[in-house]
Design a protein around this motif. Structure first.
Motif, short mmCIF file in Angstrom:
data_model
loop_
_atom_site.label_atom_id
_atom_site.label_comp_id
_atom_site.label_asym_id
_atom_site.label_seq_id
_atom_site.Cartn_x
_atom_site.Cartn_y
_atom_site.Cartn_z
N SER A 1 -20.88 22.60 12.85
CA SER A 1 -21.61 21.74 11.92
C SER A 1 -22.09 22.52 10.71
CB SER A 1 -22.80 21.10 12.64
OG SER A 1 -23.58 20.34 11.75
N LEU A 2 -22.56 23.74 10.93
CA LEU A 2 -23.04 24.56 9.82
C LEU A 2 -21.89 24.93 8.89
CD1 LEU A 2 -25.68 26.04 8.84
CD2 LEU A 2 -24.76 28.08 9.96
N ALA A 3 -20.72 25.19 9.47
CA ALA A 3 -19.56 25.54 8.65
C ALA A 3 -19.10 24.36 7.80
CB ALA A 3 -18.42 26.01 9.55
N GLU A 4 -19.18 23.15 8.35
CA GLU A 4 -18.71 21.97 7.64
C GLU A 4 -19.73 21.43 6.64
OE1 GLU A 4 -17.58 19.14 10.57
OE2 GLU A 4 -15.82 20.28 11.25
N ASP A 5 -20.99 21.40 7.03
CA ASP A 5 -22.02 20.76 6.22
C ASP A 5 -22.91 21.73 5.45
OD1 ASP A 5 -21.09 18.38 7.34
OD2 ASP A 5 -22.52 18.48 8.99
N GLY A 6 -22.82 23.01 5.78
CA GLY A 6 -23.68 23.98 5.13
C GLY A 6 -25.06 24.02 5.77
N GLN A 7 -25.85 25.02 5.38
CA GLN A 7 -27.19 25.18 5.92
C GLN A 7 -28.17 24.34 5.12
OE1 GLN A 7 -28.65 29.22 5.92
NE2 GLN A 7 -30.73 28.59 6.47
N ILE B 1 -36.74 37.79 11.95
CA ILE B 1 -36.83 36.33 11.98
C ILE B 1 -38.20 35.87 12.46
CG2 ILE B 1 -35.85 34.22 12.96
CD1 ILE B 1 -33.25 35.81 13.38
N VAL B 2 -38.77 34.91 11.75
CA VAL B 2 -39.95 34.20 12.24
C VAL B 2 -39.47 33.00 13.05
CG1 VAL B 2 -42.08 32.98 11.61
CG2 VAL B 2 -41.32 34.96 10.26
N TYR B 3 -38.57 32.22 12.49
CA TYR B 3 -37.86 31.20 13.25
C TYR B 3 -36.53 30.93 12.59
CZ TYR B 3 -39.31 27.47 9.94
OH TYR B 3 -39.53 26.69 8.84
N GLY B 4 -35.57 30.43 13.38
CA GLY B 4 -34.23 30.15 12.87
C GLY B 4 -33.16 31.06 13.45
N HIS B 5 -33.34 31.53 14.68
CA HIS B 5 -32.39 32.47 15.27
C HIS B 5 -30.97 31.92 15.35
CE1 HIS B 5 -36.03 34.59 16.52
NE2 HIS B 5 -35.28 35.62 16.79
N ARG B 6 -30.83 30.65 15.72
CA ARG B 6 -29.47 30.09 15.85
C ARG B 6 -28.77 30.02 14.51
NH1 ARG B 6 -27.96 24.92 18.98
NH2 ARG B 6 -29.43 23.95 17.56
N ARG B 7 -29.51 29.66 13.47
CA ARG B 7 -28.91 29.59 12.14
C ARG B 7 -28.44 30.96 11.66
NH1 ARG B 7 -33.77 26.31 9.76
NH2 ARG B 7 -34.51 26.65 11.89
N VAL B 8 -29.26 31.97 11.93
CA VAL B 8 -28.87 33.33 11.54
C VAL B 8 -27.64 33.78 12.32
CG1 VAL B 8 -29.58 35.74 11.51
CG2 VAL B 8 -31.20 33.97 10.81
N ARG B 9 -27.64 33.52 13.62
CA ARG B 9 -26.50 33.92 14.44
C ARG B 9 -25.22 33.20 13.99
NH1 ARG B 9 -25.49 32.21 20.76
NH2 ARG B 9 -23.32 32.97 20.87
N ALA B 10 -25.33 31.90 13.72
CA ALA B 10 -24.15 31.14 13.29
C ALA B 10 -23.64 31.65 11.94
CB ALA B 10 -24.49 29.65 13.19
N ALA B 11 -24.55 31.91 11.01
CA ALA B 11 -24.14 32.41 9.70
C ALA B 11 -23.48 33.77 9.83
CB ALA B 11 -25.37 32.51 8.78
N ARG B 12 -24.00 34.63 10.71
CA ARG B 12 -23.41 35.96 10.91
C ARG B 12 -21.99 35.84 11.44
NH1 ARG B 12 -27.06 38.03 14.24
NH2 ARG B 12 -28.33 38.79 12.51
N GLU B 13 -21.79 34.95 12.41
CA GLU B 13 -20.45 34.79 12.98
C GLU B 13 -19.49 34.15 11.99
OE1 GLU B 13 -20.45 32.95 16.80
OE2 GLU B 13 -21.88 34.37 17.67
N LEU B 14 -20.02 33.35 11.08
CA LEU B 14 -19.18 32.70 10.05
C LEU B 14 -18.97 33.60 8.83
CD1 LEU B 14 -20.72 29.10 10.18
CD2 LEU B 14 -18.41 29.74 10.92
N GLY B 15 -19.76 34.67 8.75
CA GLY B 15 -19.64 35.59 7.63
C GLY B 15 -20.20 35.04 6.33
N ILE B 16 -21.27 34.22 6.42
CA ILE B 16 -21.85 33.64 5.22
C ILE B 16 -23.32 34.06 5.10
CG2 ILE B 16 -20.30 31.65 5.26
CD1 ILE B 16 -22.54 30.00 6.50
N ALA B 17 -23.88 33.86 3.91
CA ALA B 17 -25.28 34.21 3.67
C ALA B 17 -26.20 33.19 4.32
CB ALA B 17 -25.54 34.29 2.17
N VAL B 18 -27.47 33.57 4.47
CA VAL B 18 -28.47 32.72 5.09
C VAL B 18 -29.52 32.34 4.05
CG1 VAL B 18 -30.31 32.60 6.82
CG2 VAL B 18 -28.18 33.78 7.35
N LYS B 19 -29.83 31.05 3.98
CA LYS B 19 -30.93 30.60 3.13
C LYS B 19 -32.23 30.85 3.88
CE LYS B 19 -28.17 26.96 0.95
NZ LYS B 19 -28.02 25.48 0.76
N ALA B 20 -33.18 31.50 3.21
CA ALA B 20 -34.39 31.90 3.92
C ALA B 20 -35.61 31.84 3.01
CB ALA B 20 -34.23 33.32 4.47
N ILE B 21 -36.78 31.67 3.65
CA ILE B 21 -38.07 31.82 3.00
C ILE B 21 -38.68 33.11 3.53
CG2 ILE B 21 -40.40 30.87 2.73
CD1 ILE B 21 -39.20 28.09 3.14
#
Length: 345
Positions: free
Chosen positions: A108-114, A132-152
């Protein structure tokens, strides 16, 4: 003149979790992983905890500001290389039983983006990295997809980080009982006061005492090896802790049970049941099959196995439905005979 005591951030978090609107955005809900659960927990000095004290209005304003940033999808959000983001030093998740849900999330992250940014802080010892404060799954998915992570990026010390997770935990419904107990232990190890832990997780003193009885009896590696066990509630964990408290040497049995390949392949709920059975029945284990169920024509119908706490019937496939129907119909009469035999003793 003595200054009045100020309410700590954890207690404020607890109060906020009770008064905040149920319509709070799902975007503020973490989905933390536990890749580095065994990372040693640093103890937070009293001065650090004191420095985290804020007023409730301050916390409200910060949450509102962060929510506005998320809604606007602009200012304050940065893109970070996922490879320079480390897990929280205070993990609150045990490993999932399978990877299917995560793979769907990654697709879903690959198709729709973060759509929802994660929250991070700068690593206190390695300023070129983040935690990480929160968002572990998003970071892991982005790492495996080789894309950047949107973060605060937030400026948090250890005390603020751990109680921020406590705030999120208070409103999360999918944490299992043992995960909440493990996180309570993490907060206590970090020097957070008991009353603040209770406020952060919305529990009372009796519940915290029950959690302590489990984490003080079961070693970390046993809890981790069992896993989330989402269907196993407080009574069963207390039962397991009580069995191990009576015979601490049985921890060896628990570890041996969990080390077997066939056990590791089972869901975490089943792993728990297998450990409890092994620990509680180690002195009088289930016997090997002792009674063959044979039809008059010599055909095998199944086997009966008898243990000190359970009876198992294993029926051959060709007779399963017919035997099950017969057994159900005979149970009421069987129970009457059982009660009669008890009265006759």
């Amino acid at each position: 003149m003595k200054k009045p005591a100020r309410q700590s951030i954890v207690a404020s978090f607890g109060l906020l979790s009770q008064t905040a609107s149920e319509s709070d955005s799902e975007s503020m809900r973490p989905d933390a992983g536990l890749e580095n659960f065994t990372t040693p927990t640093p103890r937070v000095p009293a001065g650090v905890i004191g420095a985290t004290q804020r007023t409730l209005s301050d916390i409200r304003e910060e949450r509102d500001r962060l929510q506005a940033i998320v809604d606007a999808g602009a200012g304050g959000i940065v893109e970070l290389d996922s490879n320079i983001i480390d897990p929280s030093p205070f993990p609150d998740r045990l490993p999932d039983d399978d990877d299917a849900g995560f793979q769907e999330f990654k697709r879903s992250l690959a198709e729709d983006g973060q759509r929802i940014p994660v929250q991070v802080r700068r690593h206190p010892e390695r300023p070129e990295r983040y935690q990480i404060v929160y968002g572990h799954r998003r970071v892991r998915a982005a790492r495996e997809l080789g894309i950047a992570v949107k973060a605060i990026v937030r400026d948090l010390d250890d005390g603020e980080l751990v109680v921020s997770q406590g705030l999120e935990n208070a409103s999360r419904q999918d944490l299992s009982w043992v995960e909440r107990a493990v996180f309570a232990r993490r907060m206590e190890s970090a020097g957070i006061r008991a009353r603040d832990i209770r406020g952060a997780l919305s529990i009372d003193d009796a519940e915290l005492a029950k959690m302590r009885s489990v984490w003080r009896t079961l070693p970390d590696d046993v809890i981790i090896a069992i896993g989330r066990a989402p269907k196993i509630g407080r009574p069963r964990w207390l039962e397991l802790a009580a069995e191990l408290a009576k015979a601490p040497s049985q921890i060896v049995v628990a570890r041996e049970t969990l080390s077997a390949d066939k056990v590791r392949a089972e869901p975490s709920d089943i792993r728990f049941q297998m450990v409890l059975s092994a620990v509680s029945g180690a002195k009088a284990p289930l016997e090997k099959p002792t009674f063959d169920l044979m039809a008059s024509d010599g055909q095998s119908v199944g086997k009966a196995m008898f243990g000190n706490r359970e009876i198992r019937l294993k029926v051959e496939a060709h007779s399963a439905n017919e035997f099950a129907s017969f057994f159900r119909s005979e149970l009421p009469e069987l129970m009457k005979r059982f009660e009669a035999s008890r009265r006759g003793r």
